[in-house]
Design an enzyme around this catalytic site. Sequence first.
Site, PDB file in Angstrom:
ATOM      1  N   ARG A  77       5.898  -7.804   8.588  1.00 49.85           N
ATOM      2  CA  ARG A  77       6.907  -7.812   7.523  1.00 49.85           C
ATOM      3  C   ARG A  77       6.794  -6.437   6.868  1.00 49.85           C
ATOM      4  O   ARG A  77       5.679  -5.970   6.609  1.00 49.85           O
ATOM      5  CB  ARG A  77       6.630  -8.912   6.514  1.00 49.85           C
ATOM      6  CG  ARG A  77       6.633 -10.290   7.173  1.00 49.85           C
ATOM      7  CD  ARG A  77       6.704 -11.418   6.195  1.00 49.85           C
ATOM      8  NE  ARG A  77       6.457 -12.690   6.864  1.00 49.85           N
ATOM      9  CZ  ARG A  77       7.365 -13.371   7.556  1.00 49.85           C
ATOM     10  NH1 ARG A  77       8.599 -12.917   7.663  1.00 49.85           N
ATOM     11  NH2 ARG A  77       7.052 -14.519   8.144  1.00 49.85           N
ATOM     12  N   PHE A  78       7.920  -5.797   6.617  1.00 51.94           N
ATOM     13  CA  PHE A  78       7.881  -4.426   6.099  1.00 51.94           C
ATOM     14  C   PHE A  78       8.949  -4.283   5.006  1.00 51.94           C
ATOM     15  O   PHE A  78      10.000  -3.657   5.218  1.00 51.94           O
ATOM     16  CB  PHE A  78       8.131  -3.449   7.270  1.00 51.94           C
ATOM     17  CG  PHE A  78       7.932  -2.004   6.933  1.00 51.94           C
ATOM     18  CD1 PHE A  78       6.735  -1.548   6.398  1.00 51.94           C
ATOM     19  CD2 PHE A  78       8.942  -1.079   7.173  1.00 51.94           C
ATOM     20  CE1 PHE A  78       6.549  -0.203   6.090  1.00 51.94           C
ATOM     21  CE2 PHE A  78       8.766   0.265   6.879  1.00 51.94           C
ATOM     22  CZ  PHE A  78       7.559   0.697   6.345  1.00 51.94           C
ATOM     23  N   ASP A 132      12.039 -20.585  12.359  1.00 51.81           N
ATOM     24  CA  ASP A 132      12.695 -21.290  11.245  1.00 51.81           C
ATOM     25  C   ASP A 132      14.131 -21.753  11.564  1.00 51.81           C
ATOM     26  O   ASP A 132      14.663 -22.611  10.883  1.00 51.81           O
ATOM     27  CB  ASP A 132      12.749 -20.386  10.007  1.00 51.81           C
ATOM     28  CG  ASP A 132      11.364 -20.015   9.506  1.00 51.81           C
ATOM     29  OD1 ASP A 132      10.408 -20.774   9.771  1.00 51.81           O
ATOM     30  OD2 ASP A 132      11.236 -18.961   8.844  1.00 51.81           O
ATOM     31  N   LYS A 219       6.712 -52.132   9.306  1.00 52.04           N
ATOM     32  CA  LYS A 219       6.106 -50.803   9.150  1.00 52.04           C
ATOM     33  C   LYS A 219       4.587 -50.892   9.065  1.00 52.04           C
ATOM     34  O   LYS A 219       4.045 -51.572   8.194  1.00 52.04           O
ATOM     35  CB  LYS A 219       6.624 -50.122   7.872  1.00 52.04           C
ATOM     36  CG  LYS A 219       8.051 -49.681   7.966  1.00 52.04           C
ATOM     37  CD  LYS A 219       8.198 -48.452   8.826  1.00 52.04           C
ATOM     38  CE  LYS A 219       9.671 -48.087   8.943  1.00 52.04           C
ATOM     39  NZ  LYS A 219       9.944 -47.161  10.027  1.00 52.04           N
TER      40      LYS A 219
HETATM   41  O1  F6P Z   1       9.344 -17.114   9.258  1.00 54.08           O
HETATM   42  C1  F6P Z   1       8.368 -17.794   9.968  1.00 54.08           C
HETATM   43  C2  F6P Z   1       7.314 -18.335   9.036  1.00 54.08           C
HETATM   44  O2  F6P Z   1       6.306 -18.939   9.806  1.00 54.08           O
HETATM   45  C3  F6P Z   1       7.815 -19.287   7.957  1.00 54.08           C
HETATM   46  O3  F6P Z   1       8.042 -20.579   8.469  1.00 54.08           O
HETATM   47  C4  F6P Z   1       6.734 -19.184   6.942  1.00 54.08           C
HETATM   48  O4  F6P Z   1       7.197 -19.504   5.653  1.00 54.08           O
HETATM   49  C5  F6P Z   1       6.367 -17.749   7.012  1.00 54.08           C
HETATM   50  O5  F6P Z   1       6.729 -17.290   8.304  1.00 54.08           O
HETATM   51  C6  F6P Z   1       4.920 -17.421   6.765  1.00 54.08           C
HETATM   52  O6  F6P Z   1       4.859 -16.046   6.737  1.00 54.08           O
HETATM   53  P1  F6P Z   1       3.562 -15.178   6.669  1.00 54.08           P
HETATM   54  O7  F6P Z   1       2.976 -15.199   8.037  1.00 54.08           O
HETATM   55  O8  F6P Z   1       4.059 -13.819   6.301  1.00 54.08           O
HETATM   56  O9  F6P Z   1       2.695 -15.826   5.653  1.00 54.08           O
END
Ligand code: F6P
Length: 336
Positions: A77-78, A132, A219
């Site tokens: 992530r950047f 997601d 259930k």
């Molecule tokens: O986008 C994929 C995902 O796994 C999401 O489901 C989750 O909220 C997020 O990445 C977690 O991100 P990170 O690895 O940056 O904590």
Amino acid sequence: MVNFMKKKIAILTSGGDAPGMNKAVATIAQEANKLGWETFVSLEGFKGLYEDRIKPVNLRLVDSSSNLAGSVILSSRFPEFKDDKVADVCVANLKKHGIELVFVLGGNGSFAGSKKLVDRGINVLDIPCTIDNDVSHTEYTIGFVSALTACVDTIDMLRATCDTHGNTMLVEIMGRKCSDLTIAAAFACNVDYIITPYNVKSPDEVVDIINRIKAQPNKKSALILITELIYTGKDGEQIHLNDLRKYVEEKTKIPTKNHVIGFVQRGAHPTAIERYNADRISRHAINLAKNGKYNLAIGIDGDRMVETSINENFNRVENEKKVHEALKLINVIDNK
Ligand code: F6P
């Protein structure tokens, strides 16, 4: 006129990794190689563009990892890329290598980033890769089906133990703000209830729901799926599911367990259909590039490939039609 001239392209994977990403990287690189194009990879996604970690692709490496989860060309992530000056450096680095086209593999956040490349004169083709399924122009993103399979396998195992003991089981599923994984897993496993960003329940409502489920004579247990990040504290930090578990156990007097499926969803083995879809989306992207068509996001609609301009808003949870579809499915489970 169709331009089959030699191109210099780059591939990057961005955001959370998704099973099937490696297959997409391999197909793009192989097909580009057949066309005589020169292929680079940017290590760690947009970050690699900024730090000029733009390397010639290692075809043997990408080929041999095409059946594996994760991203062999690394991802990150950047958020710094939102800064125009950072984006300028990324584009300067691409131009230094003579790269004119970038294949961006990621989710809706990465697609938003790719627009910044286009604004600066670099062509882009976006390939939807995220567990997601939060991208609106495609039925399925690469990664969703494999992550779903991991969820289903885990839920089946949890169901066996909680049925045996008559427990309540609270299970957390990934998806950030998108409920697709939760909904699909619920139908696949016939779970008793789901809590998603679209039907958030207070802890007391969860107690009522569990009592209602357990009152049904057929259930044995109550298994509830909860999309992550629903229960958060003041600072937006996720409250651990264990806190909700303690609360409902105390109120219902039913033994209650919690389970966070977590990162095995991201690291799930890419299923056969995932690899097949990753392959055909990537081939389609190469065909578009071959015909000089760029700045599109590729997706799947049934058995058709679709393309959408990268200027669209790809955020599925902001798409009225997709939200409506999700709500209809949630209602089905709600009214069981
Ligand atoms: O986008 C994929 C995902 O796994 C999401 O489901 C989750 O909220 C997020 O990445 C977690 O991100 P990170 O690895 O940056 O904590």
